[in-house]
Design a protein around this motif. Structure first.
Motif, PDB file in Angstrom:
ATOM      1  N   ASN A  41       9.282  -3.849  -3.702  1.00 17.78           N
ATOM      2  CA  ASN A  41       8.284  -4.190  -2.690  1.00 17.78           C
ATOM      3  C   ASN A  41       8.150  -2.986  -1.763  1.00 17.78           C
ATOM      4  O   ASN A  41       9.132  -2.262  -1.552  1.00 17.78           O
ATOM      5  N   THR A  42       6.963  -2.764  -1.202  1.00 21.59           N
ATOM      6  CA  THR A  42       6.806  -1.607  -0.292  1.00 21.59           C
ATOM      7  C   THR A  42       7.802  -1.649   0.864  1.00 21.59           C
ATOM      8  O   THR A  42       8.159  -0.626   1.423  1.00 21.59           O
ATOM      9  N   ILE A  43       8.261  -2.841   1.204  1.00 17.28           N
ATOM     10  CA  ILE A  43       9.170  -2.947   2.342  1.00 17.28           C
ATOM     11  C   ILE A  43      10.591  -2.476   2.006  1.00 17.28           C
ATOM     12  O   ILE A  43      11.361  -2.112   2.900  1.00 17.28           O
ATOM     13  N   VAL A 147     -11.858  -9.552  -1.630  1.00 14.05           N
ATOM     14  CA  VAL A 147     -10.500  -8.980  -1.651  1.00 14.05           C
ATOM     15  C   VAL A 147     -10.637  -7.462  -1.677  1.00 14.05           C
ATOM     16  O   VAL A 147     -11.092  -6.880  -2.677  1.00 14.05           O
ATOM     17  N   TYR A 148     -10.273  -6.838  -0.558  1.00 13.56           N
ATOM     18  CA  TYR A 148     -10.311  -5.377  -0.464  1.00 13.56           C
ATOM     19  C   TYR A 148      -8.977  -4.844  -0.983  1.00 13.56           C
ATOM     20  O   TYR A 148      -7.927  -5.187  -0.456  1.00 13.56           O
ATOM     21  N   GLY A 149      -9.026  -4.006  -2.042  1.00 14.07           N
ATOM     22  CA  GLY A 149      -7.785  -3.521  -2.656  1.00 14.07           C
ATOM     23  C   GLY A 149      -7.369  -4.426  -3.789  1.00 14.07           C
ATOM     24  O   GLY A 149      -6.203  -4.788  -3.929  1.00 14.07           O
ATOM     25  N   GLY A 150      -8.343  -4.798  -4.625  1.00 13.75           N
ATOM     26  CA  GLY A 150      -8.099  -5.766  -5.692  1.00 13.75           C
ATOM     27  C   GLY A 150      -7.119  -5.292  -6.748  1.00 13.75           C
ATOM     28  O   GLY A 150      -6.501  -6.110  -7.431  1.00 13.75           O
ATOM     29  N   SER A 151      -6.925  -3.963  -6.894  1.00  8.13           N
ATOM     30  CA  SER A 151      -6.022  -3.473  -7.938  1.00  8.13           C
ATOM     31  C   SER A 151      -4.593  -3.293  -7.436  1.00  8.13           C
ATOM     32  O   SER A 151      -3.716  -2.895  -8.193  1.00  8.13           O
ATOM     33  N   SER A 152      -4.343  -3.555  -6.165  1.00 10.20           N
ATOM     34  CA  SER A 152      -2.963  -3.495  -5.661  1.00 10.20           C
ATOM     35  C   SER A 152      -2.221  -4.752  -6.126  1.00 10.20           C
ATOM     36  O   SER A 152      -2.848  -5.740  -6.527  1.00 10.20           O
ATOM     37  N   SER A 153      -0.899  -4.718  -6.066  1.00  9.65           N
ATOM     38  CA  SER A 153      -0.125  -5.896  -6.485  1.00  9.65           C
ATOM     39  C   SER A 153      -0.510  -7.118  -5.658  1.00  9.65           C
ATOM     40  O   SER A 153      -0.730  -8.212  -6.190  1.00  9.65           O
ATOM     41  N   VAL A 154      -0.595  -6.911  -4.344  1.00  9.63           N
ATOM     42  CA  VAL A 154      -0.953  -8.035  -3.470  1.00  9.63           C
ATOM     43  C   VAL A 154      -2.388  -8.482  -3.757  1.00  9.63           C
ATOM     44  O   VAL A 154      -2.677  -9.676  -3.849  1.00  9.63           O
ATOM     45  N   ASN A 176     -11.863   2.912 -12.337  1.00 15.57           N
ATOM     46  CA  ASN A 176     -10.992   2.747 -13.515  1.00 15.57           C
ATOM     47  C   ASN A 176     -10.202   1.438 -13.471  1.00 15.57           C
ATOM     48  O   ASN A 176      -9.586   1.059 -14.471  1.00 15.57           O
ATOM     49  N   ASN A 177     -10.209   0.744 -12.351  1.00 16.29           N
ATOM     50  CA  ASN A 177      -9.494  -0.540 -12.260  1.00 16.29           C
ATOM     51  C   ASN A 177     -10.431  -1.756 -12.199  1.00 16.29           C
ATOM     52  O   ASN A 177      -9.987  -2.879 -11.943  1.00 16.29           O
ATOM     53  N   PHE A 178     -11.721  -1.528 -12.459  1.00 15.07           N
ATOM     54  CA  PHE A 178     -12.675  -2.647 -12.446  1.00 15.07           C
ATOM     55  C   PHE A 178     -12.269  -3.725 -13.466  1.00 15.07           C
ATOM     56  O   PHE A 178     -12.301  -4.923 -13.168  1.00 15.07           O
ATOM     57  N   TYR A 192     -14.625   1.242  -3.631  1.00 19.76           N
ATOM     58  CA  TYR A 192     -14.595   1.374  -2.168  1.00 19.76           C
ATOM     59  C   TYR A 192     -14.919   2.791  -1.704  1.00 19.76           C
ATOM     60  O   TYR A 192     -15.122   3.027  -0.521  1.00 19.76           O
ATOM     61  N   LYS A 193     -14.982   3.752  -2.683  1.00 26.13           N
ATOM     62  CA  LYS A 193     -15.272   5.132  -2.296  1.00 26.13           C
ATOM     63  C   LYS A 193     -16.777   5.442  -2.369  1.00 26.13           C
ATOM     64  O   LYS A 193     -17.203   6.516  -2.007  1.00 26.13           O
ATOM     65  N   VAL A 194     -17.552   4.483  -2.849  1.00 21.82           N
ATOM     66  CA  VAL A 194     -18.996   4.694  -2.958  1.00 21.82           C
ATOM     67  C   VAL A 194     -19.653   4.263  -1.644  1.00 21.82           C
ATOM     68  O   VAL A 194     -19.335   3.208  -1.091  1.00 21.82           O
ATOM     69  N   ALA A 216      -5.971  -6.359   1.352  1.00 23.68           N
ATOM     70  CA  ALA A 216      -4.644  -6.213   0.745  1.00 23.68           C
ATOM     71  C   ALA A 216      -4.043  -4.853   1.061  1.00 23.68           C
ATOM     72  O   ALA A 216      -2.828  -4.675   0.961  1.00 23.68           O
ATOM     73  N   ILE A 217      -4.860  -3.868   1.408  1.00 25.02           N
ATOM     74  CA  ILE A 217      -4.356  -2.524   1.685  1.00 25.02           C
ATOM     75  C   ILE A 217      -3.817  -2.439   3.119  1.00 25.02           C
ATOM     76  O   ILE A 217      -2.727  -1.935   3.356  1.00 25.02           O
ATOM     77  N   GLY A 218      -4.587  -2.929   4.048  1.00 29.18           N
ATOM     78  CA  GLY A 218      -4.102  -3.149   5.419  1.00 29.18           C
ATOM     79  C   GLY A 218      -3.989  -1.940   6.318  1.00 29.18           C
ATOM     80  O   GLY A 218      -4.020  -2.074   7.537  1.00 29.18           O
ATOM     81  N   ASN A 240      -5.064  -9.483   7.127  1.00 26.65           N
ATOM     82  CA  ASN A 240      -4.610  -8.107   6.906  1.00 26.65           C
ATOM     83  C   ASN A 240      -3.127  -8.081   6.576  1.00 26.65           C
ATOM     84  O   ASN A 240      -2.329  -8.757   7.225  1.00 26.65           O
ATOM     85  N   THR A 241      -2.757  -7.248   5.577  1.00 25.04           N
ATOM     86  CA  THR A 241      -1.349  -7.225   5.157  1.00 25.04           C
ATOM     87  C   THR A 241      -0.474  -6.314   6.019  1.00 25.04           C
ATOM     88  O   THR A 241       0.721  -6.202   5.769  1.00 25.04           O
ATOM     89  N   LYS A 242      -1.083  -5.650   7.000  1.00 25.66           N
ATOM     90  CA  LYS A 242      -0.322  -4.793   7.919  1.00 25.66           C
ATOM     91  C   LYS A 242      -0.659  -5.196   9.355  1.00 25.66           C
ATOM     92  O   LYS A 242      -1.758  -5.720   9.598  1.00 25.66           O
ATOM     93  N   LYS A 254      -6.311 -11.405  11.550  1.00 24.31           N
ATOM     94  CA  LYS A 254      -4.896 -11.729  11.744  1.00 24.31           C
ATOM     95  C   LYS A 254      -4.050 -11.009  10.709  1.00 24.31           C
ATOM     96  O   LYS A 254      -4.473 -10.819   9.575  1.00 24.31           O
ATOM     97  N   PHE A 255      -2.855 -10.645  11.126  1.00 22.91           N
ATOM     98  CA  PHE A 255      -1.857 -10.045  10.242  1.00 22.91           C
ATOM     99  C   PHE A 255      -1.182 -11.192   9.491  1.00 22.91           C
ATOM    100  O   PHE A 255      -0.708 -12.147  10.106  1.00 22.91           O
ATOM    101  N   VAL A 256      -1.141 -11.107   8.159  1.00 18.02           N
ATOM    102  CA  VAL A 256      -0.529 -12.187   7.382  1.00 18.02           C
ATOM    103  C   VAL A 256       0.730 -11.715   6.681  1.00 18.02           C
ATOM    104  O   VAL A 256       0.803 -10.575   6.220  1.00 18.02           O
ATOM    105  N   LEU A 257       1.699 -12.595   6.619  1.00 15.76           N
ATOM    106  CA  LEU A 257       2.907 -12.342   5.848  1.00 15.76           C
ATOM    107  C   LEU A 257       2.820 -13.167   4.567  1.00 15.76           C
ATOM    108  O   LEU A 257       2.230 -14.246   4.563  1.00 15.76           O
TER     109      LEU A 257
END
Ligand SMILES: NC(=O)c1ccc[n+]([C@@H]2O[C@H](COP(=O)([O-])OP(=O)(O)OC[C@H]3O[C@@H](n4cnc5c(N)ncnc54)[C@H](OP(=O)(O)O)[C@@H]3O)[C@@H](O)[C@H]2O)c1
Length: 316
Positions: A41-43, A147-154, A176-178, A192-194, A216-218, A240-242, A254-257
């Motif tokens: 986990n990133t933590i 969902v912003y950051g759909g290719s992340s684990s979260v 490449n992750n579509f 998200y870069k377009v 999900a990126i946060g 937000n995950t952060k 809100k920040f979510v855990l």
């Protein structure tokens, strides 16, 4: 006699020290898991660098897959030898109870009876996005979650949980992750870069009701794109995950855990059956960095680098 080994953090930023450790005894509501694999986990690397650690030595760990080794006296749902995945809540224990003893005991309710690597998401807490809970027979409800950051684990877990509750999901990722986001169930995916991403998402929402954006990126940079998306969608709720900085008034954020009592019905009633039936897929793919506790240090370094659409895993 069974034996136990742990990777100890002796002090902030020190390399992990692998050594024998006491065999944990489960409390009444706990089970002890013999781990076969752990995901980083990133933590975990953040905690190895001292984040929220109050006393040393300590043992880290959140995301695990293994076999039930021992059960507490109140536990009926899990039997010795059963295969489980789980979230060990090391971080939460440290925060809530200031527990500092290394322990491999985990609360039984954060487990499901299938091997996989899955991150739970903070969709459900009262006063937050309060999505409907996922089920095996959800029908489309005419509502949209972004969902912003759909290719992340979260993000992949967030897409799947929302889709399995009947929401249509619009996701963002690199192009490449579509396919991966679509495999998880997203109806539309945008890069998200377009530059036109905010308008493209607003168009894709169409006549459905927008109920919220899960970031999900946060990280603060993500708001360079997320804020224009929210503006085009006329504002609304953002999870937000952060921890959050200051945002415009049109965003109710809100920040979510991913950990809390709200996770109980998801883990208890949905995850096991959904994995068995294929409604939940084990995504993203695992990137196995090594075998044995000695590989954890390297896995922390891999996790701290660029990770795209992969779950960093150590087999034990
Ligand atoms: N609150 C909690 O309880 C909790 C729990 C776990 C994690 N987290 C946090 O949640 C976040 C995601 O964790 P994770 O493990 O799911 O991450 P991850 O799998 O490592 O995420 C990697 C993905 O992030 C995308 N990405 C990177 N930078 C981006 C940016 N600026 N804008 C949009 N997308 C970007 C990349 O997508 P592409 O490759 O497709 O470009 C990449 O696939 C982290 O910040 C983590 O600390 C919070």
């Amino acid at each position: 006699m069974p034996s136990n080994r742990s990777a100890f953090v002796d002090d902030k930023g020190k390399p992990l020290r692998v050594a024998d450790s006491a065999m944990p005894k489960p409390g009444a509501d706990d089970i002890v898991v013999r781990n076969y694999a752990v995901a980083i986990n990133t933590i975990d690397p953040a905690q190895a660098d001292g984040f929220q650690i109050r006393q040393y030595p300590t043992v880290l760990g959140h995301d695990l897959a293994g076999e039930v080794f021992d059960v507490g006296s109140n536990v009926t749902r899990f039997k010795k030898g059963g295969r489980v995945i789980g979230h060990a809540r090391q971080f939460r224990f440290l925060q809530v109870s200031q527990k500092t003893e290394p322990s491999a005991c985990i609360r039984a309710f954060l487990l499901a009876m299938q091997p996989s690597y899955l991150t739970a998401c903070g969709f459900y807490e009262e006063g937050y996005m309060q999505l409907d809970l996922p089920s095996l027979d959800a029908k489309p409800n005419g509502k949209v979650v972004v969902v912003y950051g759909g290719s992340s684990s979260v993000g992949i877990a967030a897409i799947q949980l929302a889709v399995n509750a009947g929401y249509r999901v619009i996701a963002t990722s690199s192009s490449n992750n579509f396919d991966l986001c679509r495999e998880a169930g997203a109806s539309d995916v945008f890069d998200y870069k377009v530059e036109t991403v905010a308008g493209d998402i607003a168009k894709a929402v169409c006549d459905d009701k927008f109920v919220g954006l899960y970031n999900a990126i946060g990280i603060p940079e993500s708001f360079d794109v997320v804020t224009p998306i929210m503006e085009k969608l006329n504002g609304g709720f953002l999870a937000n995950t952060k921890p959050l900085g200051k945002l415009p008034n049109f965003i109710d954020a809100k920040f979510v855990l991913g950990v809390g009592d709200f996770g109980f019905p998801v883990w208890d009633n949905f995850i096991t059956k959904a994995l068995e039936s294929g409604k939940l897929k084990c995504l993203p793919e695992a990137k196995v960095v090594g075998k044995g506790l000695e590989s954890l240090q390297e896995a922390f370094e891999v996790r701290n680098g660029d990770v795209s659409a992969q779950k960093v895993v150590v087999e034990l």
